[in-house]
Design a protein around this motif. Structure first.
Motif, PDB file in Angstrom:
ATOM      1  N   ASN A  39       0.859  -1.179   0.000  1.00  0.00           N
ATOM      2  CA  ASN A  39       0.000   0.000   0.000  1.00  0.00           C
ATOM      3  C   ASN A  39       0.893   1.226   0.000  1.00  0.00           C
ATOM      4  N   ASP A  40       0.608   2.148  -0.890  1.00  0.00           N
ATOM      5  CA  ASP A  40       1.381   3.389  -1.007  1.00  0.00           C
ATOM      6  C   ASP A  40       2.880   3.123  -1.056  1.00  0.00           C
ATOM      7  N   GLY A  41       3.273   2.098  -1.817  1.00  0.00           N
ATOM      8  CA  GLY A  41       4.680   1.805  -2.027  1.00  0.00           C
ATOM      9  C   GLY A  41       5.373   1.069  -0.892  1.00  0.00           C
ATOM     10  N   ARG A  42       4.636   0.675   0.123  1.00  0.00           N
ATOM     11  CA  ARG A  42       5.232  -0.031   1.265  1.00  0.00           C
ATOM     12  C   ARG A  42       4.736  -1.466   1.310  1.00  0.00           C
ATOM     13  N   GLN A  43       5.610  -2.369   1.743  1.00  0.00           N
ATOM     14  CA  GLN A  43       5.224  -3.761   1.893  1.00  0.00           C
ATOM     15  C   GLN A  43       4.482  -3.943   3.217  1.00  0.00           C
ATOM     16  N   VAL A  44       3.280  -4.508   3.114  1.00  0.00           N
ATOM     17  CA  VAL A  44       2.403  -4.704   4.265  1.00  0.00           C
ATOM     18  C   VAL A  44       2.512  -6.151   4.732  1.00  0.00           C
TER      19      VAL A  44
END
Length: 152
Positions: A39-44
């Protein structure tokens, strides 16, 4: 059958779907929202949902009533998860049955969009790096625009 609920346990999709079977209905549409890994370029790594359950149940029921008024002869069910979820888990489910497909598609879209904008649900994402952050649960700031009078 129509109804909205909040669930702290995994959803039983076959049971939800079965609850919408109606011999007068030939159309069915469902939306499943899953926890994604980015999400938004971050790994969740996963997320937590906090839900004001009492208010969510009232608002969810109101949304389903609006959909019935707008789209006519439909049955609809909506469930939103609460608590800790892993990537890939089902977070929200909406199902609609109707005599014809157009109303089922339209009502399903109307309901999930309204849920995203109006339910008192807060989402905290956990990231692979070890930190976490509360994020906005809706997509955009404007409410949905499914105001077709001919949606039946």
């Amino acid at each position: 059958m129509s109804g909205f609920s909040v669930s702290a346990v995994a959803l039983d999709v076959p049971a939800l779907r079965a609850a919408l079977q109606n011999p007068a209905h030939g159309g069915f549409c469902a939306f499943e929202g899953w926890v994604r890994n980015r999400n938004d370029g971050r790994q969740v790594d996963g997320l937590e949902y906090e839900v004001y359950t009492t208010l969510a149940e009232v608002e969810g029921a109101a949304i389903l009533a609006e959909a019935r008024a707008r789209f006519g002869d439909i049955d609809a069910v909506g469930v939103h998860r609460s608590g800790t979820l892993a990537v890939g888990e089902l977070a929200v489910w909406v199902g609609v049955s109707s005599p014809h497909r157009d109303a089922a598609f339209g009502a399903c879209r109307y309901i999930i969009d309204a849920f995203k904008h109006r339910l008192p649900v807060w989402k905290k994402e956990r990231y692979v790096e070890g930190d976490s952050e509360w994020v906005v649960c809706s997509h955009g700031s404007a409410p949905h625009s499914h105001d077709r009078a001919d949606a039946r």
